[in-house]
Design a protein around this motif. Sequence first.
Motif, short mmCIF file in Angstrom:
data_model
loop_
_atom_site.label_atom_id
_atom_site.label_comp_id
_atom_site.label_asym_id
_atom_site.label_seq_id
_atom_site.Cartn_x
_atom_site.Cartn_y
_atom_site.Cartn_z
N TYR A 169 -39.01 34.24 -37.49
CA TYR A 169 -39.30 35.34 -36.58
C TYR A 169 -40.64 35.15 -35.88
N LYS A 170 -41.65 34.63 -36.59
CA LYS A 170 -42.97 34.44 -36.01
C LYS A 170 -42.96 33.40 -34.89
N ALA A 171 -41.94 32.54 -34.88
CA ALA A 171 -41.86 31.50 -33.84
C ALA A 171 -40.96 31.91 -32.69
N SER A 172 -40.47 33.14 -32.71
CA SER A 172 -39.52 33.59 -31.67
C SER A 172 -40.12 33.52 -30.28
N ALA A 173 -41.35 34.00 -30.13
CA ALA A 173 -41.99 33.99 -28.81
C ALA A 173 -42.19 32.56 -28.32
N GLY A 174 -42.60 31.67 -29.21
CA GLY A 174 -42.79 30.28 -28.83
C GLY A 174 -41.49 29.59 -28.47
N TYR A 175 -40.38 30.05 -29.08
CA TYR A 175 -39.09 29.42 -28.81
C TYR A 175 -38.69 29.58 -27.35
N LEU A 176 -39.04 30.70 -26.74
CA LEU A 176 -38.68 30.92 -25.33
C LEU A 176 -39.32 29.89 -24.42
N ASN A 177 -40.47 29.38 -24.82
CA ASN A 177 -41.15 28.35 -24.03
C ASN A 177 -40.83 26.94 -24.50
N GLY A 178 -40.39 26.81 -25.76
CA GLY A 178 -40.23 25.47 -26.31
C GLY A 178 -38.82 25.06 -26.67
N TYR A 179 -37.81 25.89 -26.30
CA TYR A 179 -36.44 25.57 -26.72
C TYR A 179 -35.95 24.24 -26.17
N ALA A 180 -36.51 23.78 -25.04
CA ALA A 180 -36.10 22.49 -24.48
C ALA A 180 -37.13 21.40 -24.73
N ASP A 181 -38.16 21.71 -25.52
CA ASP A 181 -39.24 20.76 -25.79
C ASP A 181 -38.98 20.04 -27.12
N PRO A 182 -38.72 18.74 -27.09
CA PRO A 182 -38.45 18.00 -28.33
C PRO A 182 -39.59 18.11 -29.35
N GLU A 183 -40.84 18.17 -28.87
CA GLU A 183 -41.97 18.26 -29.80
C GLU A 183 -41.98 19.60 -30.53
N PHE A 184 -41.67 20.68 -29.81
CA PHE A 184 -41.59 22.00 -30.44
C PHE A 184 -40.48 22.04 -31.48
N MET A 185 -39.32 21.49 -31.12
CA MET A 185 -38.19 21.49 -32.02
C MET A 185 -38.48 20.65 -33.27
N GLU A 186 -39.24 19.59 -33.11
CA GLU A 186 -39.56 18.72 -34.24
C GLU A 186 -40.42 19.44 -35.26
#
Length: 253
Positions: A100-117
């Motif tokens: 849940y704490k990463a929900s806001a970041g997910y909106l910006n990083g859902y297509a970013d391989p580094e964020f997903m990693e």
Amino acid sequence: MLSTNLKYLRKQLNLTQVQLAEKLEIKRSLIGAYEEGRAEPKLATLMKMAQVFGLSVDELINPDLPNTLKAGAAKKQSNVKVLSITVDAQNRENIELVPYKASAGYLNGYADPEFMEELPKFRLPMIQTPGTYRAFEIKGDSMLPIPSGTVIVGRYVERWQDIKDGTPCIVVSLQEGIVFKRVYQQQRQSALRLHSDNPSYEPYEVSLEDVVEIWEAKAYISTTFPMAEISLDKLTSLVLDLQQEVKKLKTAK
């Protein structure tokens, strides 16, 4: 503008004047004359040109054709969904967990391989259906009896039109963020209607233009067990039994 457009389209397809003339079944010299504005094609030839280039006759003579085609290509490219995933040592897709704490970041990083990693990852052997899966921690009581803090495991939905009304889904949108709701399609097909299982919450709509991803719920993981539903009669019976036990204890004293 036909002369300019014809030359532009021919070069876009990497065709020589000879090759284009063969496709149109005319002489090469006519192609040169058309491109230099020294001659105009007959209607039948004009229609055949449009067919070769996959355009209408109106588009073929459009004065702003190059910019129109570039804008259309950019729009088409922007609509292509690139889903970022991670794999394990055996090249099997992981299930990434979005806390849940990463929900806001997910909106910006859902297509970013580094964020997903950076997200936690796991696998569920019992899920055998092909597809890409992701897990989201939900908060709130809008989907009771599924409690707050539950992790919803969803399968990625490529076409929202394939969702059956009433299907529980994780919907990721620019306006609402990450929400867990039952999805209903609207007749005008410009929005989705989202319903909560908790009747205290009113349904609402989310525009399809704002929807980033949809994940059909396939499983959930929770450390909190839902409470069993107790009818009024059952509750009354339990109270009477408890009263009887109290009386017995008093008598025994």
